[in-house]
Design an enzyme around this catalytic site. Structure first.
Site, PDB file in Angstrom:
ATOM      1  N   LYS A  18       5.350 -25.065 -73.175  1.00 16.06           N
ATOM      2  CA  LYS A  18       5.848 -23.701 -72.954  1.00 16.06           C
ATOM      3  C   LYS A  18       6.371 -23.558 -71.529  1.00 16.06           C
ATOM      4  O   LYS A  18       7.423 -22.978 -71.288  1.00 16.06           O
ATOM      5  CB  LYS A  18       4.735 -22.678 -73.232  1.00 16.06           C
ATOM      6  CG  LYS A  18       4.467 -22.497 -74.719  1.00 16.06           C
ATOM      7  CD  LYS A  18       3.191 -21.734 -75.010  1.00 16.06           C
ATOM      8  CE  LYS A  18       2.899 -21.786 -76.508  1.00 16.06           C
ATOM      9  NZ  LYS A  18       1.578 -21.240 -76.872  1.00 16.06           N
ATOM     10  N   GLN A  55      -3.589 -18.414 -74.498  1.00 19.35           N
ATOM     11  CA  GLN A  55      -3.530 -19.582 -75.390  1.00 19.35           C
ATOM     12  C   GLN A  55      -4.808 -19.657 -76.224  1.00 19.35           C
ATOM     13  O   GLN A  55      -5.911 -19.669 -75.683  1.00 19.35           O
ATOM     14  CB  GLN A  55      -3.350 -20.851 -74.538  1.00 19.35           C
ATOM     15  CG  GLN A  55      -3.159 -22.113 -75.351  1.00 19.35           C
ATOM     16  CD  GLN A  55      -1.867 -22.124 -76.158  1.00 19.35           C
ATOM     17  OE1 GLN A  55      -0.813 -21.723 -75.680  1.00 19.35           O
ATOM     18  NE2 GLN A  55      -1.953 -22.568 -77.404  1.00 19.35           N
ATOM     19  N   ASP A  71       3.403 -12.764 -77.317  1.00 20.15           N
ATOM     20  CA  ASP A  71       3.021 -13.402 -78.576  1.00 20.15           C
ATOM     21  C   ASP A  71       3.116 -12.433 -79.760  1.00 20.15           C
ATOM     22  O   ASP A  71       2.960 -12.844 -80.908  1.00 20.15           O
ATOM     23  CB  ASP A  71       1.571 -13.901 -78.457  1.00 20.15           C
ATOM     24  CG  ASP A  71       1.472 -15.393 -78.663  1.00 20.15           C
ATOM     25  OD1 ASP A  71       2.488 -16.004 -79.027  1.00 20.15           O
ATOM     26  OD2 ASP A  71       0.370 -15.939 -78.454  1.00 20.15           O
TER      27      ASP A  71
END
Ligand code: NAP
Length: 290
Positions: A57, A101, A124
């Protein structure tokens, strides 16, 4: 000799194209806004798979000109400390997107942490506010993996309207939001899960079958209607007969690619699209400043 018939849905190539477009958008906006977009990826602990994802990422961010404000915290970090970091990033004007995460170490309350992220920085798309926008068909940040699947279908002109989409897996991360996105685009949606009585009977009805389970080779060619579109979200690490480690999806690729019209490879299908959608969400939040 392979009798493969399906065309590959190349998520890797599409993700690169999207990243190229985002890079230009960022270059054009930076002068006006006076800073680059920023994404903060918070990782707690040392899960090796998570470390790879976070690195990918951050690399992708660098390619499109997004500044990384990543924080790697020790496994034993208390809940209050992670929450305090999220609040600090919520208030930081250089940060447009925040991502925690997953999975987190077991002592941490994942849902509480996801709720702490400001909805407008929820890169997200997992905050209840953004999931609520999705359910109501309103604008908002969409969850990355399902959004990546929808974008991939769109790129290959695979219109879902009027089609029967069978989504296998009902997680809040993939299956549920994806079903809503398909519904929004006028597909007729069936959701299958671990308690579905006869999975093959369900999947054989699908014009589009999306597997988001995490079980290698769960769906075989005989469970797929000829000509169906097969989208594999699953990522499973297996050992080959030669003792090598390999990534595979939830479809048995060899048999399914002989009956389906299109199939996503693993790796190189949905995975890179997830990262591209994360960058896109960050740039979307950034654009609000222009
Ligand atoms: P999850 O939270 O574990 O959910 C798995 C789902 O599969 C559950 O709804 C479960 O049903 C269902 N299921 C389990 N066994 C089944 C069976 N035998 N038949 C039918 N359904 C079954 O997993 P997730 O987070 O959604 O992730 C799913 C997979 O996608 C994993 O391999 C993950 O690594 C991968 N993934 C990939 C990406 C990407 O970028 N490509 C992103 C996210 C996830 P119940 O609800 O009844 O338990």
């Amino acid at each position: 000799m392979s009798s493969e018939t399906a065309s590959l849905l190349n998520g890797k190539a599409l993700a690169q194209k999207i990243q190229g477009e985002l890079k230009i958008t960022v270059e054009n906006l930076q002068g006006k806004i006076g800073r680059p977009p920023g994404l903060a990826v918070i990782m707690v602990g040392d899960n090796p798979a998570s470390a790879v994802y976070v690195r990918n990422k951050e690399k992708a961010c660098a390619k499109v000109g997004i500044a990384s404000f990543g924080r790697h915290l020790p496994t034993e970090t208390p809940q209050e400390e992670v929450e305090a970091l999220i609040h600090q990033l919520n208030a930081d004007e250089r940060v447009d997107g925040i991502l925690v995460q997953l999975p987190l170490p077991p002592h941490l309350d994942t849902v509480k942490l996801l709720h702490a992220i400001a909805p407008e920085k929820d890169a997200d798309g997992l905050h209840p506010m953004n999931l609520g926008h999705l359910i109501r068909g309103e604008d908002g940040l969409r969850s990355c993996t399902p959004a990546g699947v929808m974008r991939l279908l769109e790129e290959y002109n695979l219109d879902v309207a009027g089609k029967h989409a069978v989504v296998v897996g009902r997680s809040i991360l993939v299956g549920k939001p994806l079903s809503l996105m398909l519904l929004e685009k006028n597909a007729t949606v069936t959701m299958a899960h671990s308690r579905t009585a006869d999975l093959g009977e369900m999947t054989r009805q699908g014009d589009i079958i999306i597997a988001a389970v995490g079980k290698p080779n769960l769906i075989t060619g005989e469970m797929v209607k000829p000509g169906a579109v097969a989208i594999d979200v699953g990522i499973n690490r297996i050992m080959t007969e030669e003792g090598k480690s390999k990534l595979v999806g939830d479809f048995e690729f060899n048999s399914v690619s002989q009956v389906s019209s299109y199939i996503t490879p693993v790796p190189g299908g949905v995975g890179p699209m997830t990262v591209a959608m994360l960058l896109q969400n960050t740039v979307l939040s950034y654009q609000k400043f222009q």
